[in-house]
Design a protein around this motif. Sequence first.
Motif, PDB file in Angstrom:
ATOM      1  N   PHE A  33       4.393 -12.743 -10.412  1.00 32.79           N
ATOM      2  CA  PHE A  33       4.181 -12.216  -9.060  1.00 32.79           C
ATOM      3  C   PHE A  33       5.310 -11.274  -8.641  1.00 32.79           C
ATOM      4  O   PHE A  33       5.069 -10.304  -7.914  1.00 32.79           O
ATOM      5  N   LEU A  34       6.535 -11.552  -9.082  1.00 32.01           N
ATOM      6  CA  LEU A  34       7.644 -10.654  -8.773  1.00 32.01           C
ATOM      7  C   LEU A  34       7.426  -9.295  -9.435  1.00 32.01           C
ATOM      8  O   LEU A  34       7.648  -8.243  -8.808  1.00 32.01           O
ATOM      9  N   THR A  35       6.983  -9.313 -10.677  1.00 33.65           N
ATOM     10  CA  THR A  35       6.710  -8.064 -11.395  1.00 33.65           C
ATOM     11  C   THR A  35       5.599  -7.269 -10.699  1.00 33.65           C
ATOM     12  O   THR A  35       5.719  -6.048 -10.511  1.00 33.65           O
ATOM     13  N   TYR A  75       1.546  -4.881   3.504  1.00 34.97           N
ATOM     14  CA  TYR A  75       0.569  -5.936   3.232  1.00 34.97           C
ATOM     15  C   TYR A  75       1.119  -6.960   2.246  1.00 34.97           C
ATOM     16  O   TYR A  75       0.979  -8.174   2.429  1.00 34.97           O
ATOM     17  N   THR A  76       1.755  -6.461   1.188  1.00 35.19           N
ATOM     18  CA  THR A  76       2.303  -7.372   0.176  1.00 35.19           C
ATOM     19  C   THR A  76       3.643  -7.952   0.621  1.00 35.19           C
ATOM     20  O   THR A  76       3.943  -9.124   0.354  1.00 35.19           O
ATOM     21  N   SER A  77       4.450  -7.153   1.335  1.00 35.28           N
ATOM     22  CA  SER A  77       5.790  -7.605   1.727  1.00 35.28           C
ATOM     23  C   SER A  77       5.758  -8.730   2.754  1.00 35.28           C
ATOM     24  O   SER A  77       6.716  -9.495   2.864  1.00 35.28           O
ATOM     25  N   ILE A 284      -2.401  -9.161  -3.255  1.00 31.60           N
ATOM     26  CA  ILE A 284      -1.415  -8.788  -4.271  1.00 31.60           C
ATOM     27  C   ILE A 284      -2.003  -7.835  -5.317  1.00 31.60           C
ATOM     28  O   ILE A 284      -1.447  -6.765  -5.580  1.00 31.60           O
ATOM     29  N   VAL A 285      -3.148  -8.211  -5.895  1.00 30.97           N
ATOM     30  CA  VAL A 285      -3.717  -7.422  -6.978  1.00 30.97           C
ATOM     31  C   VAL A 285      -4.246  -6.075  -6.480  1.00 30.97           C
ATOM     32  O   VAL A 285      -3.947  -5.021  -7.064  1.00 30.97           O
ATOM     33  N   ASN A 290      -4.596  -0.083  -6.216  1.00 35.87           N
ATOM     34  CA  ASN A 290      -4.989   1.108  -5.461  1.00 35.87           C
ATOM     35  C   ASN A 290      -4.234   2.373  -5.847  1.00 35.87           C
ATOM     36  O   ASN A 290      -4.851   3.427  -6.056  1.00 35.87           O
ATOM     37  N   PRO A 291      -2.897   2.334  -5.959  1.00 31.86           N
ATOM     38  CA  PRO A 291      -2.193   3.554  -6.386  1.00 31.86           C
ATOM     39  C   PRO A 291      -2.598   3.996  -7.793  1.00 31.86           C
ATOM     40  O   PRO A 291      -2.673   5.195  -8.072  1.00 31.86           O
TER      41      PRO A 291
END
Length: 317
Positions: A33-35, A75-77, A284-285, A290-291
């Motif tokens: 998850f960190l990666t 959103y993820t942070s 997360i995913v 998206n980018p």
Amino acid sequence: MQLYAPNWTHVTEFVMVGFAGVHETRLLFFTLFLTMYLFTLLENLAIIMVVILDHRLRRPMYFFLTHLSCLEIGYTSVTVPKMLTGFIGGEGGKNISYAGCLSQLFIFTFLGATECFLLAAMAYDRYVAICIPLRYGALVSWDTCIRLAGACWLVGFLTPMLPIYLMTQLTFCGSNVIDHFFCDASPLLALSCSDVTLKETTDFLVSLAVLLASSVVIAVSYSNIVWTLLHIRSAAERRKAFSTCTAHLTVVSLFYGTLFFMYVRTKVASSINFNKVVSVFYSIVTPMLNPLIYSLRNKEVKGALRRAISLKSWKGQ
């Protein structure tokens, strides 16, 4: 005035269970998850910087794309760092205050709603570009883009106001264990000692209103786009026109598919573990994918990234 049983202990702090079943492999999940989180930050920051620095991308579509990247970072942070501390921070790393929990829920809902409206604005941009290109400069001017983006952020910010207010009116007593990796509405409602019918109904209606309003704009925009493409005689021209929409359409499908599944429901109880998996996907995913979708499916973004990398390599020599 509401009376409470004398033996009730009112909750001032919650404990997020997260992924309790992976205790033996928690370091593996932490690393994974960190990666993903760092990769998400890097990708979206790269998109923002490329659009800012490359004058070829100073167009409405990429203006909205930078806002989308900002949303993905937020959103993820708002969820992942706290989830990561739960893996390695011991028991204390899983704790979150009552105010912190509601703040996390507010920000997460705010950013999610804003993304819905922003994706709708991006669909409108593609509709004007393909269906009425001669009026594109007038209908999608920079002033219009700024107003649309501002409206998306404002309405997104207003979206969680009533649901969060109703949440503050609920009483939490007894168990303070949230069976999730962030403060989502459903597991919180499951802990309440109050009648959650009004709160649950409000959540459903607000979620439905946001999803329907934005998805109707997207559906109408793409219906008109398809209708216009069908009237283009040249297959090459059709492919060229539709290629400008494929990245956005893919992102919309991923985002709305999971949101419709998760939030347009009236029951608090369902498969908690399955909900966690779906939550990981859209929190997360999807922000990580998206980018990649926009950079791989868009020749202009790929070209800008290639030029930026080449320039950096040239300066480094």
